[in-house]
Design a protein around this motif. Structure first.
Motif, PDB file in Angstrom:
ATOM      1  N   TYR A   1      25.024  22.280  37.995  1.00  0.00           N
ATOM      2  CA  TYR A   1      24.426  23.099  36.406  1.00  0.00           C
ATOM      3  C   TYR A   1      23.659  21.930  35.638  1.00  0.00           C
ATOM      4  CZ  TYR A   1      28.341  20.379  34.035  1.00  0.00           C
ATOM      5  OH  TYR A   1      29.199  19.432  33.630  1.00  0.00           O
ATOM      6  N   THR A   2      22.733  22.566  34.671  1.00  0.00           N
ATOM      7  CA  THR A   2      21.770  21.717  33.877  1.00  0.00           C
ATOM      8  C   THR A   2      21.850  21.807  32.745  1.00  0.00           C
ATOM      9  OG1 THR A   2      20.357  21.814  35.681  1.00  0.00           O
ATOM     10  CG2 THR A   2      20.042  21.189  33.496  1.00  0.00           C
ATOM     11  N   GLU A   3      22.439  21.336  31.968  1.00  0.00           N
ATOM     12  CA  GLU A   3      22.323  21.679  30.174  1.00  0.00           C
ATOM     13  C   GLU A   3      22.174  21.242  29.237  1.00  0.00           C
ATOM     14  OE1 GLU A   3      26.549  20.288  28.698  1.00  0.00           O
ATOM     15  OE2 GLU A   3      26.505  18.909  30.022  1.00  0.00           O
ATOM     16  N   ALA A   4      21.377  21.914  27.941  1.00  0.00           N
ATOM     17  CA  ALA A   4      20.682  20.812  26.959  1.00  0.00           C
ATOM     18  C   ALA A   4      21.010  21.889  25.825  1.00  0.00           C
ATOM     19  CB  ALA A   4      18.913  21.645  26.935  1.00  0.00           C
TER      20      ALA A   4
ATOM     21  N   PHE B   1      14.123  27.904  29.248  1.00  0.00           N
ATOM     22  CA  PHE B   1      14.954  26.873  29.120  1.00  0.00           C
ATOM     23  C   PHE B   1      15.411  26.320  27.770  1.00  0.00           C
ATOM     24  CE2 PHE B   1      18.221  23.023  30.663  1.00  0.00           C
ATOM     25  CZ  PHE B   1      19.429  23.797  30.860  1.00  0.00           C
ATOM     26  N   ASP B   2      13.954  25.204  27.438  1.00  0.00           N
ATOM     27  CA  ASP B   2      14.097  24.647  27.022  1.00  0.00           C
ATOM     28  C   ASP B   2      13.257  24.805  25.210  1.00  0.00           C
ATOM     29  OD1 ASP B   2      13.912  22.557  28.633  1.00  0.00           O
ATOM     30  OD2 ASP B   2      11.680  22.365  28.318  1.00  0.00           O
ATOM     31  N   ASP B   3      12.750  26.072  25.681  1.00  0.00           N
ATOM     32  CA  ASP B   3      13.153  27.353  24.115  1.00  0.00           C
ATOM     33  C   ASP B   3      14.431  27.642  23.242  1.00  0.00           C
ATOM     34  OD1 ASP B   3      10.506  26.552  24.003  1.00  0.00           O
ATOM     35  OD2 ASP B   3       9.551  28.465  24.730  1.00  0.00           O
ATOM     36  N   LEU B   4      14.995  28.269  24.558  1.00  0.00           N
ATOM     37  CA  LEU B   4      17.020  28.890  23.580  1.00  0.00           C
ATOM     38  C   LEU B   4      17.363  27.173  23.679  1.00  0.00           C
ATOM     39  CD1 LEU B   4      17.136  31.484  27.204  1.00  0.00           C
ATOM     40  CD2 LEU B   4      17.006  31.499  24.913  1.00  0.00           C
ATOM     41  N   ALA B   5      17.064  26.272  24.259  1.00  0.00           N
ATOM     42  CA  ALA B   5      18.058  25.227  24.148  1.00  0.00           C
ATOM     43  C   ALA B   5      17.713  24.675  22.504  1.00  0.00           C
ATOM     44  CB  ALA B   5      17.735  24.377  25.016  1.00  0.00           C
ATOM     45  N   ASP B   6      16.513  24.675  21.919  1.00  0.00           N
ATOM     46  CA  ASP B   6      16.571  24.711  20.607  1.00  0.00           C
ATOM     47  C   ASP B   6      18.314  25.370  19.283  1.00  0.00           C
ATOM     48  OD1 ASP B   6      13.941  24.193  20.842  1.00  0.00           O
ATOM     49  OD2 ASP B   6      12.835  24.898  20.853  1.00  0.00           O
ATOM     50  N   GLU B   7      17.945  26.138  20.292  1.00  0.00           N
ATOM     51  CA  GLU B   7      19.575  27.407  18.914  1.00  0.00           C
ATOM     52  C   GLU B   7      20.077  27.245  19.073  1.00  0.00           C
ATOM     53  OE1 GLU B   7      18.743  28.325  16.163  1.00  0.00           O
ATOM     54  OE2 GLU B   7      16.207  28.308  16.025  1.00  0.00           O
ATOM     55  N   TYR B   8      20.341  27.221  20.659  1.00  0.00           N
ATOM     56  CA  TYR B   8      21.792  27.224  21.381  1.00  0.00           C
ATOM     57  C   TYR B   8      22.144  25.767  22.555  1.00  0.00           C
ATOM     58  CZ  TYR B   8      20.853  32.104  19.974  1.00  0.00           C
ATOM     59  OH  TYR B   8      20.515  32.924  19.264  1.00  0.00           O
ATOM     60  N   HIS B   9      23.250  25.698  22.662  1.00  0.00           N
ATOM     61  CA  HIS B   9      24.004  24.786  23.804  1.00  0.00           C
ATOM     62  C   HIS B   9      23.337  24.984  24.807  1.00  0.00           C
ATOM     63  CE1 HIS B   9      27.066  22.973  25.848  1.00  0.00           C
ATOM     64  NE2 HIS B   9      25.924  22.239  25.807  1.00  0.00           N
TER      65      HIS B   9
ATOM     66  N   PRO C   1      15.469  21.942  38.758  1.00  0.00           N
ATOM     67  CA  PRO C   1      14.379  21.945  38.034  1.00  0.00           C
ATOM     68  C   PRO C   1      14.409  22.998  36.932  1.00  0.00           C
ATOM     69  CG  PRO C   1      15.660  24.181  38.474  1.00  0.00           C
ATOM     70  CD  PRO C   1      16.561  22.644  39.397  1.00  0.00           C
ATOM     71  N   LEU C   2      15.055  21.784  36.214  1.00  0.00           N
ATOM     72  CA  LEU C   2      15.371  22.050  34.040  1.00  0.00           C
ATOM     73  C   LEU C   2      15.355  20.768  34.099  1.00  0.00           C
ATOM     74  CD1 LEU C   2      17.968  24.955  34.696  1.00  0.00           C
ATOM     75  CD2 LEU C   2      14.821  25.621  34.416  1.00  0.00           C
ATOM     76  N   ASP C   3      15.315  20.496  32.706  1.00  0.00           N
ATOM     77  CA  ASP C   3      14.307  20.047  31.664  1.00  0.00           C
ATOM     78  C   ASP C   3      16.149  19.497  31.381  1.00  0.00           C
ATOM     79  OD1 ASP C   3      12.356  18.702  32.699  1.00  0.00           O
ATOM     80  OD2 ASP C   3      11.323  19.761  31.310  1.00  0.00           O
ATOM     81  N   GLY C   4      17.088  18.747  30.617  1.00  0.00           N
ATOM     82  CA  GLY C   4      18.369  18.418  30.192  1.00  0.00           C
ATOM     83  C   GLY C   4      19.384  17.376  31.737  1.00  0.00           C
ATOM     84  N   ASP C   5      20.639  17.442  30.822  1.00  0.00           N
ATOM     85  CA  ASP C   5      21.501  16.660  31.508  1.00  0.00           C
ATOM     86  C   ASP C   5      22.190  17.201  33.023  1.00  0.00           C
ATOM     87  OD1 ASP C   5      20.752  15.180  29.519  1.00  0.00           O
ATOM     88  OD2 ASP C   5      22.663  15.977  28.367  1.00  0.00           O
TER      89      ASP C   5
END
Length: 317
Positions: A50-53, A80-88, A33-37
Motif C-alpha cells: 500500500y501507499t499512504e500520504a 491521491f496527492d490532492d486528497l492527502a492535503d486533507e486526509y490520511h 505509481p503513487l507519491d507517498g510512503d
C-alpha cells in the motif's frame, strides 16, 4: 514419417509458445505509481502493498481500486496527492494485483471481501472511496455477518459500483483455461498486450482516449506481465469475482449516506444502472459529463470536491 514430422512440429510449437511467454515476462520490480510512503500489510501469508500520504492525525481515507485485468492502486494517481492535503490517504494493491503478492490462488469474491474487511479494520472508522467491484466488497465488509459485526465507516463514495463485472453465472472453464501454463499465459499476454490495453481504455475506461498517457499504458503492461499476473484476472474474466451481495440493500443499510459517482458516457456500466442503483439505495448520485468508468482520472479536481462533500455529509449524518 508423417507422424514423426507432426510430433516434431508440435514440440517446436510448444517450445516456441513457451519461449514467447517467457520473452514477454516483465522481470523488473514495479515501482509505486503513487507519491507517498510505501508499506506492507501482512495478510494470510501474503504481503499486501500500500501507499499512504498525508498527516496520520487527519481522518483516514482508504482508496480501493477497481478489479480488472490491469488493476492497481495507480487508478488513484490523479487525485491521491490532492486528497492527502486533507486526509490520511491509504491506497492498497489488492492481493494478486499491483505490487502485492500474487500467489496462484483461485481468487474469489469471498477472499476479497475478507481482505477488505481486515484491511479496513486496521483503521478507526475510516472513510472509503471504492471503484467498481471493490465497492461491493467494501459494502460487504461493513456488514459481514460475523458475531463481531462489520467495520464502521465515517463516509462512503463509490465510483460506478457493481456486484457483477464478469459473466454470470461464472464460467469456471474459462478461469482454468487462463490458469493453464502455456495456453493460459499466451491468451493472457494477448489480452494484455499494449494494443489491447489501449483498446479497453478507449472503449470502456475513458471518454477521451488520449487521457491515459503512454507512461501509464506502459505501467499497465508491466503490471500484467510480472510473474503470476494472470491468476487474479483469470477469476475476474470468468466471473468468479462477482459478489453475491445485494448491493442496493447494502448501500441503503449503511450508517453513513452513500454517494455514487458515474460517468455519463459509460457503456459497460451505463448510467441507467447508476440511476437505478441510486434510487434503490437512496443514495446521492453525481454524474460526470465527458467521463466513462474513470471520472476521477478524467476530472480530478471535481472528483476531489465531490469526495470532500460526501465525507462532510457522512460526518454530519
Amino acid at each position: 514419417m508423417k507422424l514423426r514430422n507432426l510430433l516434431g512440429g508440435a514440440v517446436l510449437g510448444v517450445g516456441a509458445l513457451a519461449a514467447l511467454n517467457t520473452g514477454l515476462r516483465y522481470e523488473g520490480e514495479l515501482e509505486s505509481p503513487l507519491d507517498g510512503d510505501d508499506g506492507l500489510f501482512r495478510w494470510r501469508g501474503m504481503d499486501v502493498a500500500y501507499t499512504e500520504a498525508g498527516d496520520p492525525d487527519d481522518p483516514d481515507l482508504v482508496l480501493l481500486h477497481g478489479i480488472n485485468a490491469a488493476g492497481s492502486s495507480g487508478e488513484w494517481r490523479a487525485v491521491f496527492d490532492d486528497l492527502a492535503d486533507e486526509y490520511h490517504v491509504v491506497a492498497p494493491d489488492f492481493p494478486g494485483y499491483g505490487r502485492s503478492d500474487r500467489p496462484p490462488l483461485r481468487y474469489s469474491a469471498a477472499l476479497y471481501e475478507d481482505f477488505v474487511h481486515d484491511f479496513l479494520a486496521e483503521f478507526d472508522e475510516p472513510a472509503v472511496v471504492a471503484s467498481s467491484l471493490s465497492a461491493a466488497y467494501a459494502a460487504a465488509a461493513v456488514d459481514d455477518g460475523d458475531a463481531d459485526g462489520g467495520v464502521e465507516l465515517s463516509g462512503f463514495l463509490a465510483v460506478c459500483p457493481t456486484a457483477t463485472a464478469g459473466p454470470s453465472p461464472a464460467k469456471g472453464w474459462l478461469r482454468e483455461l487462463l490458469r493453464a501454463p502455456l495456453v493460459g499465459r499466451a491468451l493472457f499476454n494477448a489480452i494484455t498486450a499494449k494494443p489491447s490495453i489501449r483498446y479497453f481504455n478507449a472503449d470502456h475506461g475513458y471518454d477521451d482516449p488520449a487521457n491515459p498517457s503512454a507512461e501509464w499504458t506502459d505501467y499497465e503492461w508491466r503490471t500484467t506481465h510480472v510473474e503470476n499476473a494472470r491468476f487474479a484476472p483469470a477469476s475476474f474474466v470468468s466471473g468468479t469475482l462477482n459478489s453475491e451481495i445485494d448491493l442496493a440493500a447494502a448501500l441503503a443499510d449503511l450508517d453513513v449516506p452513500p454517494t455514487i459517482v458515474w460517468g455519463r458516457e459509460a457503456t459497460v456500466s451505463p448510467l441507467t444502472d447508476g440511476r437505478e442503483l441510486a434510487d434503490a439505495a437512496d443514495a446521492r448520485l453525481v454524474v460526470f459529463d465527458r467521463a466513462r468508468l474513470l471520472p476521477h482520472v478524467e476530472h480530478p479536481d471535481r472528483f476531489v470536491e465531490t469526495v470532500e462533500e460526501a465525507l462532510v455529509a457522512g460526518a454530519t449524518a
